[in-house]
Design an enzyme around this catalytic site. Sequence first.
Site, PDB file in Angstrom:
ATOM      1  N   THR A  11     -16.163   8.922  28.538  1.00  0.00           N
ATOM      2  CA  THR A  11     -17.601   8.825  28.265  1.00  0.00           C
ATOM      3  C   THR A  11     -17.884   8.169  26.921  1.00  0.00           C
ATOM      4  OG1 THR A  11     -18.065  10.732  29.651  1.00  0.00           O
ATOM      5  CG2 THR A  11     -19.673  10.259  27.946  1.00  0.00           C
ATOM      6  N   SER A  54     -11.182  10.356  32.652  1.00  0.00           N
ATOM      7  CA  SER A  54      -9.870  10.952  32.395  1.00  0.00           C
ATOM      8  C   SER A  54      -9.415  11.848  33.532  1.00  0.00           C
ATOM      9  CB  SER A  54      -9.883  11.719  31.077  1.00  0.00           C
ATOM     10  OG  SER A  54     -10.738  12.835  31.146  1.00  0.00           O
ATOM     11  N   SER A  55     -10.321  12.187  34.455  1.00  0.00           N
ATOM     12  CA  SER A  55      -9.902  12.996  35.611  1.00  0.00           C
ATOM     13  C   SER A  55      -8.972  12.203  36.529  1.00  0.00           C
ATOM     14  CB  SER A  55     -11.126  13.472  36.394  1.00  0.00           C
ATOM     15  OG  SER A  55     -12.013  12.395  36.602  1.00  0.00           O
ATOM     16  N   THR A  85     -13.354  13.676  28.010  1.00  0.00           N
ATOM     17  CA  THR A  85     -13.265  15.085  27.617  1.00  0.00           C
ATOM     18  C   THR A  85     -12.746  15.985  28.743  1.00  0.00           C
ATOM     19  OG1 THR A  85     -15.591  15.340  28.208  1.00  0.00           O
ATOM     20  CG2 THR A  85     -15.079  14.941  25.877  1.00  0.00           C
ATOM     21  N   ASP A  86     -12.758  15.478  29.986  1.00  0.00           N
ATOM     22  CA  ASP A  86     -12.324  16.351  31.097  1.00  0.00           C
ATOM     23  C   ASP A  86     -10.869  16.789  30.946  1.00  0.00           C
ATOM     24  OD1 ASP A  86     -14.810  16.138  32.192  1.00  0.00           O
ATOM     25  OD2 ASP A  86     -14.241  14.811  33.839  1.00  0.00           O
TER      26      ASP A  86
HETATM   27  N1  ASP Z   1     -15.716  12.487  33.019  1.00  0.00           N
HETATM   28  C1  ASP Z   1     -15.438  12.007  31.714  1.00  0.00           C
HETATM   29  C2  ASP Z   1     -13.939  11.877  31.456  1.00  0.00           C
HETATM   30  O1  ASP Z   1     -13.269  12.863  31.274  1.00  0.00           O
HETATM   31  C3  ASP Z   1     -16.014  12.888  30.716  1.00  0.00           C
HETATM   32  C4  ASP Z   1     -15.846  12.360  29.335  1.00  0.00           C
HETATM   33  O2  ASP Z   1     -15.294  11.306  29.106  1.00  0.00           O
HETATM   34  O3  ASP Z   1     -16.264  13.026  28.465  1.00  0.00           O
HETATM   35  O4  ASP Z   1     -13.458  10.769  31.352  1.00  0.00           O
END
Ligand code: ASP
Length: 326
Positions: A11, A54-55, A85-86
């Site tokens: 993100t 990142s998922s 952040t995931d």
């Molecule tokens: N869905 C995103 C990821 O983990 C969330 C983020 O980047 O904060 O890539």
Amino acid sequence: MTVRLIATGGTISSHHDGRGWTELAGSELVAELVDDLDRAGVDVEVVDVAAGPSSHLSVDDMSAIAGHVRDAVADGHGVVVTHGTDTIELTSFLADLLLPAAADRPPVVFTGSMRVHSHPQPDGPRNLLDALVVAGDRAARGRGVLVCVDGLLHAAARVVKCDAGSLDAFSSAPLGPVGTVQGGTVIVHDDAPLAGPHATDLAPDVPLLTVYPGIDPSEVARTLDGRRGAVLEVFGDLNVPRTLWAPIHEAWRAGTLVVLASRPFTGTTRSEGLDLLGAVGAGGLTAQKARLATMAALGGGAGRDDAIEFLHARRLVRPHDERSSA
Ligand code: ASP
């Protein structure tokens, strides 16, 4: 100090330009911070190594990111990794497991953001600036890998994403953050974990199964069968339904390293009950982190006893537990 920024998407780099979504390169994220970085005396070089959410990352992808971190540290650079952040808590922890420890090791800091770059009040630029400042600061040398979000520094081994919808999305509870960064001032607490023992390789075949009420014991037996290691997420202080005692015991006798983790924090690694059952505890690591730690512990063909030593050295300890067990 020169800090190497390893950009991996997420993100923090997502931008809507009015027509559609684009992903900004690391150099574009850094370009916006040039004045602040000049003031802080931090030079940045950038390498883009991954993109997207990142998922989608596999353990191999995470290992590849950790490899870039290792190279940067070997070159004597502080390191920042921008990451979704995931799964930031997993890639940062994997890097922690794979990086050689040294008392003066340059800081390694992961960061991300909860709001996209094109949000009217994005949190990414501040998080990235904070992380770059920490990575250039002597106070963070020799410590384990850090995660820097919302002005807080968390140890990779402790941190979890606990809220998918707020800016302060991360927690190290019941342990605390290990430092802060405010207005360019970095404070790293004395109890921030030092870099720990590291693995050179990961054992590939370590499954993770969440035990639920009424789970069929044969499902657990199948999961454990023929594995060098496996993680079961169980209950409370590593309490296991009685229907699973036999399959766990058999797997342990057959040589499997059975690691029990729990959603509530418990620092237990060994106990009389676990010895009788045939299992060890994950020492306060979440089940997901326990899986990575078990892969690291068994890496390079390590035997079960050595693997248990590795896990024990990697357990999380509350300061008052350490005092009472001293
Ligand atoms: N869905 C995103 C990821 O983990 C969330 C983020 O980047 O904060 O890539």
